[in-house]
Structures are given as structure tokens and as C-alpha cells.
Design a protein around this motif. Structure first.
Motif, mmCIF file in Angstrom:
data_model
loop_
_atom_site.group_PDB
_atom_site.id
_atom_site.type_symbol
_atom_site.label_atom_id
_atom_site.label_comp_id
_atom_site.label_asym_id
_atom_site.label_seq_id
_atom_site.Cartn_x
_atom_site.Cartn_y
_atom_site.Cartn_z
ATOM 1 N N THR A 394 -10.771 -32.681 -6.143
ATOM 2 C CA THR A 394 -11.003 -33.326 -4.858
ATOM 3 C C THR A 394 -11.247 -32.234 -3.820
ATOM 4 N N SER A 401 -11.449 -37.212 -8.023
ATOM 5 C CA SER A 401 -12.325 -37.355 -9.180
ATOM 6 C C SER A 401 -11.618 -36.904 -10.445
ATOM 7 N N LEU A 414 -17.999 -36.742 -15.531
ATOM 8 C CA LEU A 414 -17.224 -37.439 -14.514
ATOM 9 C C LEU A 414 -16.794 -38.785 -15.089
ATOM 10 N N GLN A 417 -14.564 -41.522 -10.106
ATOM 11 C CA GLN A 417 -14.370 -41.000 -8.752
ATOM 12 C C GLN A 417 -13.852 -42.129 -7.881
#
Length: 695
Positions: A394, A401, A414, A417
Motif C-alpha cells: 500500500t 493490495s 495482483l 486491491q
């Protein structure tokens, strides 16, 4: 009408409280405490006074009630009500937590083998907390055969958790209930029926005993396993990642550490000491296969180094072998062990770094995060046999995230988020990181964020935040709530002052004990820098801090009241000397190495220099909002209550002095993800109104 105009023009009268002088003599020095009696929690006059302060705050703040509600709705509207964490594979199940629309509390769930499997609800916080004024789940632990969950519940906010047991196959609760435990410090043995837990002393509220319980038996027959005789030590209990050992960890607040281990397959055996406690030696351990990794500060490794030793030689320091040498400019925060990789979490120049080392080839690399101010941390990684590192990231402009990182291919994915609803776009905000040369030459990092278009010409309002104690690093993290300030033209700054550990262990050591004044001077010097460099209007600088950060607020308004337009002190630790003299008060003895023991004359005299309550004088103070909780177990409500009462009689200005006591909560404020936003809305409305912004 502003809140200041309301107070001054409508004839509102601030509450008064009876003066009952108490003489306190220490080292032949006499102090008179006129409000000592406010520590009588059950006294009807005390409750009446706290309620009167609440009523006064409501009356003074009445013009900004619409703004408070607007802020609350703004912050709530950014939160995705139906949301869940990224599942973590642990053994046979994927575990995750979720929030449901309208729900205040998390729902803990799991799915067997794969994510398409049927969802099992382990604990529904909304059902468990229904109708309760305060509710908190203090962690849970599941047996090795995945059939029974033990979990702690607090409904008072004193952090005394009652352990309950639930059969995950039938959903039925066991009759066994264990009261007054340390939340989250639980461990199952490998036999799926023997349970270890920590009991808290009800006077000091410190965890001090480890007990063994056999599921299905009367709690009265539980066996005392260990008792910590030195009340300067904090205690924790957990099952290690390898599952082989149950560990008792005892820590003397940055001075000394000791671990005791029990083979989880033999729960009736005795715990054995990994390495006996030694003044000045701190260490942490992680077990893997036939060896232990040790993070240690032995031999003057003040920023810590990493060593390893075989199981059979664990208590012989002469057999410890160095894996990572000590570095004077890099602080070793922690490690995560995998079969093929070792991950090191470090702090360098105030920023977190993740270092990946291949166990076989010894090749290594760092992750590149690409922002000037951020925070990155090793996430939940319960399995040894994987090439994937779960980590969190972050920044001041990047929402929280979660990433999965392939340590072989050096590629990341990822996984999630944080969703910020509304028109949020991170590209509309700017973050900076500057270093401020303070009065003794130290360079203090400051993380800054503002919305694009905000003029840095000395006209903007600014909120400066810090904590600065216990070696706790205040990192540059994202807050969707903060957008309500940034979108109104505020600059937000985090001063990474000494007393924290952002710049390494010496940064902490130079902000504690007989160097504590550095913490306050650093914050003030950063304030001066922000004004001189036109990040803010000199008449629109605000400060915010809570708990030990509330002590910081109390100190800075005694030292430089002229600097700040308004200050918010949340659950502030302000009566330092009197509290630290009373060893019956929770946390006191464990913090002698943080503040000093005032029974020693040198510590007493130094602490008197900065203790906010003792240094209140007849002079003008900035506008001040103080918050506390009646059931606070960390900073007792009577500290801020006494402070406010004394300020009322001493201050010479006509500025605001407001106090809000949550009569149903403790140190963390209101429970529930939405109820807590009302506390933030109150603080922000106070600041925004004083800044002359009326929308």
C-alpha cells in the motif's frame, strides 16, 4: 456559525469538576493532584462528569452535525459492503473473511480443497455480536483434523476474551468456556483435544499464566503450565508454522526475550527453554525441518542479524551460524521460510524492502515497488512447499493490495486491491517524501500526500500525524477516510519521528527513556519545516495522535502551543509520572524500559520534564479535542479526564476544549466497521470547521 462562534456567542458553560487535592510525594518532591479522584470508575459523580463533557461537546459541535453526518456518509459510501479477503490455503482448506451488506463484523469462512467448493461459515460476527454494545472476536484456532474451532470473544472492550469451542461438523458449541484469556494467544496440540491458553491478571491486565485444557473436561481441572513471575514481561502463545512446536514467547519490551517450546505431539510433556533470557538479548525463532532460524541482536547487532542452529544444539549459542550479517544501515524486521527460498523483510532509509534469497544457489533479489513512500509486508504464508510469496502493499495513493509473487520467475499477480467506491482515481493524488533536518542534526523522513491542484503556496490546511513510541513504525499507508480531507484541500503528512523504528533500532533507542524529548522536538521541527516550505498556512496546521501519540500531542501543546490551530488527542497517555508510579495499573511495569521507572530519581526528574498533565500552565493553548473510552484497558479514561479538567482551570484562551468519552468502548473506540467511522467523522468535522471549510 462555526463551532468556535457557537461556544463564544451562545453562552455555553463548560463542565466543572470538584477539586479534591491529593498530595503525592516522590523523592521528597511534592505534587498536588486536584483530580486524582476521577479514577473512581464506579463513582456516580465521575460518570456524571463524563456525561456532562459529552453533552457539552454535543452542544458546541451542534453547528457541524450536518457536516459530521456528511463525512460519515462519505466515508461509508467508499466502502464496498459485500467484500472478502483473498483466500489463504492452509492444509486442506482455503480460509478467508468477508463482510456482508449492512454487517458491522467479519464473517469467517472456509472452502475445502478448491475455491469452487461449498462455503462453510466458521464464525458469523454479525450473529455473535447482535444486540451487543461492543463486540470483538480475538482470533481463532482450528484443530489439526479441521473439526473444532476455538475462538475468543470480548463484549466489554477490556480485552478479556472468553474462549468458546465449536464443533465444525455439527455446528454445536461445547460447554467448555474459559474466561479472562489473552485474545489470539491460543494453541491446539496435535491430538485435537489438548488446548493451551494464556490467562490475564485482572489487576494488571497482563497475560501471566499458561494453562492446559482438555476439551470436554471441567475448566476447573485445567493445569497451570507456566507462570511469568516478572511483570515487566509480555507473554504470547502460538503454534509454529512447522506445526511441530507450541511456543511461549516472553518479551521485556525491547530488552530481553525468552522462548519455551513443547512438541505438539506430546502435550503432557514439559515446555523446555530455547535460550534463557538475558538482559539486552532479543531474539525471535522460526523452525524448519531439523533447524531453527534465529533473528538476534547478540554481540551488538542492534539492527539484528539472522542465524541458524540445529534442533539438537538450539540452546548452545556457540553452535549458532550466521546466515545474514548485521548491517548498521539496514534493520532486519522479520523472515519467512520456504523450502527453496528465504524471504527477509527489512527497513532501509525508512522504507520496507522484501529480499528474496534462493536457498540452493544463494542468488538474491529485491522487489521493486516504484513509489516514494509506501509500505510492504510479508503476508500469510502458512505452507513451506511453495514458490509463491503472498505479500501486501500500500502507499499514500495506492489502496491496500495483495500480491502473489513467483520467487523463481520474479513475476507478480495482483490478487486483490481494496475497492474504493465513488470517483476515486489514484492518479488524482500526489505523494512525496522529504527529509527534515531537526535541531540536533538528525534527518527525519516525512511522507506527504495531497490532491493534484492543491496549492503549495502557504495557503493550504495540513494535518500532521505521528505516533513515535515503542519502536512502532508509522508507515505510509492508504486510507479511504483520509480522502475526505484531501478532497477538501488538505495536505496530510506523516512525520516518522524518533521513538518509532522506521530508520532502524537506533531510531527507536534515541526516542525513548532519557532521549524521549527527541520525539517531541522532531514533531515540532517537522511542523516548522512544513510551514516554512509552504506546505501549509501557518494558521491552519493541525496535529493528530492517539495513545502514546496522544502523549505526543500533550507534549507539543505544552512546548509549542502557538504552532497549531487545532489538536486531536485520541485516548491520550498524558499522566505519565503518576501512572508509572502505580504498578497496579495495567501495562505500567512492562513499560519501565520505554519511559523509565519514576521510583528512580533520575527517571522521575526526566519524565516530569514532559509529562503533559504535570506541565499544564497558565497560558494559551490551541483548540483541542480529546477522546477516550470508559473501558479502556491500555490508557485509563481518567488520564484524559484529569487532563481536560486541569486544562479548563489553567488555560488563558477562549479556544475550544472538548472531550468525548465513549461510555461503551475501550482503547480501540467503537467496534464495527461503520460505527468506528463516527469517531473519525467527529475528529474530521472538528478540524475542517477550524480550517474555515464549511462543506
Amino acid at each position: 456559525m462555526s463551532i468556535l462562534q457557537t461556544m463564544n456567542n451562545t453562552g455555553l458553560t463548560a463542565p466543572t469538576v470538584e477539586i479534591k487535592p491529593k498530595e503525592i510525594i516522590t523523592h521528597d518532591h511534592i505534587r498536588i493532584d486536584n483530580y486524582y479522584w476521577l479514577n473512581e470508575r464506579e463513582n456516580a459523580d465521575v460518570i456524571s462528569y463524563l456525561n456532562a463533557e459529552n453533552s457539552y461537546l454535543d452542544a458546541v459541535m451542534s453547528p457541524v452535525k450536518p457536516l459530521q453526518e456528511k463525512l460519515f456518509q462519505e466515508m461509508k459510501s467508499r466502502i464496498k459492503e459485500n467484500d472478502e479477503s483473498v483466500p489463504v490455503k492452509d492444509g486442506n482448506y482455503f480460509y478467508y473473511a468477508k463482510f456482508v451488506e449492512g454487517g458491522e463484523y467479519p464473517v469467517y469462512c472456509r472452502k475445502k480443497s478448491h475455491l469452487d467448493a461449498t462455503e462453510e461459515i466458521l464464525l458469523d460476527g454479525n450473529k455473535l455480536g447482535k444486540g451487543k454494545k461492543y463486540f470483538s472476536i480475538g482470533g481463532y484456532e482450528i484443530t489439526d483434523d479441521d473439526s473444532i474451532i476455538a475462538y475468543g470473544i470480548d463484549t466489554v472492550s477490556r480485552r478479556n476474551y472468553t474462549v468458546c469451542f465449536k464443533d465444525l461438523k455439527t455446528g454445536k458449541l461445547y460447554k467448555d468456556k474459559i474466561k479472562n484469556t489473552e485474545g489470539g494467544s491460543y494453541a491446539w496440540a496435535a491430538d485435537n483435544k489438548t488446548f493451551f491458553y494464556i490467562v490475564r491478571d485482572q489487576q494488571t491486565l497482563l497475560g501471566y499464566q499458561v494453562w492446559r485444557h482438555t476439551l470436554g473436561t471441567d475448566v476447573k481441572t485445567d493445569v497451570l503450565i507456566y507462570e511469568e513471575k516478572d511483570n515487566q514481561f509480555y507473554m504470547g502463545l502460538y503454534r509454529m508454522k512447522s506445526k511441530k512446536y507450541i511456543a511461549i514467547g516472553c518479551d521485556h519490551n525491547g530488552i530481553s526475550t525468552e522462548y519455551q517450546l513443547l512438541d505438539a505431539s506430546n502435550p503432557m510433556d514439559e515446555f523446555r527453554t530455547f535460550l534463557p533470557r538475558e538482559h539486552g538479548h532479543e531474539y525471535n525463532i522460526e523452525h524448519f525441518e531439523d533447524k531453527f532460524y534465529i533473528r538476534t541482536n547478540s554481540n551488538d547487532a542492534f539492527n539484528f542479524k539472522l542465524m541458524q542452529v540445529s534442533e539438537m544444539n538450539m540452546s548452545e549459542k556457540s553452535q549458532w551460524k550466521t546466515v545474514i550479517e548485521h548491517r548498521a544501515d539496514v534493520y532486519l524486521e522479520g523472515i519467512e521460510v520456504f523450502r527453496n527460498h528465504l524471504v527477509i523483510q527489512e527497513k532501509n532509509q525508512g522504507l520496507s524492502q522484501l529480499r528474496i534469497i534462493n536457498q540452493s544457489t544463494k542468488d538474491e533479489h529485491y522487489l521493486n515497488f516504484g513509489e516514494p513512500a509506501y509500505d510492504a509486508n510479508i503476508g500469510s504464508n502458512p505452507n513451506f512447499d511453495t514458490e509463491i510469496l503472498r505479500y501486501s502493499y500500500t502507499s499514500l495513493t495506492t489502496p491496500n493490495s495483495t500480491f502473489d509473487y513467483d520467487m523463481n520467475t520474479q513475476t507478480k499477480e495482483l490478487k486483490k486491491q481494496q475497492i474504493v467506491l465513488g470517483d476515486f482515481n489514484k492518479e488524482n493524488y500526489v505523494s512525496e517524501r522529504v527529509f527534515v533536518s531537526v535541531r540536533d542534526g538528525a534527518k527525519v523522513p516525512v511522507s506527504i500526500v495531497y490532491k493534484k491542484g492543491t496549492k503549495l503556496d502557504g495557503t493550504a490546511p495540513l494535518l500532521q500525524y505521528s505516533y513515535g513510541s515503542y519502536g512502532y513504525s508509522t508507515d505510509a499507508t492508504f486510507s479511504s477516510n483520509r480522502l475526505s480531507l484531501l478532497d477538501r484541500g488538505f495536505v496530510y503528512a506523516i512525520a516518522h519521528i524518533r521513538g518509532g523504528q522506521e530508520m532502524g533500532r537506533e531510531w527507536y533507542d534515541n526516542g525513548k527513556m532519557f532521549k524521549k524529548m527527541n520525539t517531541f522536538y522532531d514533531f515540532i521541527d517537522c511542523s516548522d519545516f512544513l510551514i516554512k516550505n509552504k506546505y501549509c498556512d501557518s494558521n491552519k496546521l493541525f496535529a493528530l495522535g492517539g495513545s502514546a501519540g496522544g502523549l505526543l500531542m500533550g507534549a507539543i501543546i505544552n512546548l509549542r502551543p502557538d504552532l497549531y490551530r487545532g489538536v486531536v488527542a485520541a485516548v491520550p497517555f498524558v499522566d505519565v509520572v503518576t501512572t508509572m508510579l502505580d504498578e497496579t495499573i495495567p501495562l505500567t511495569t512492562g513499560e519501565f524500559e520505554e519511559w523509565g521507572n519514576p521510583k528512580n530519581v533520575d527517571s522521575y526528574e526526566y519524565m516530569l520534564k514532559y509529562s503533559p498533565y504535570d506541565n499544564v500552565e497558565k497560558k494559551a493553548y490551541p483548540n483541542l479535542l480529546v477522546t477516550t473510552g470508559l473501558h479502556d484497558s491500555q490508557v485509563q479514561y481518567f488520564e484524559p479526564a484529569k487532563w481536560v479538567a486541569k486544562l479548563r482551570t489553567m488555560k488563558t484562551d477562549s479556544n475550544l476544549l472538548l472531550m468525548h468519552t465513549n461510555m461503551e468502548a475501550g482503547h480501540g473506540g467503537a467496534s464495527g466497521r461503520f460505527a468506528s467511522l463516527k469517531d473519525v467523522a467527529l475528529q474530521y468535522a472538528f478540524i475542517i470547521d477550524l480550517a474555515g471549510i464549511f462543506n
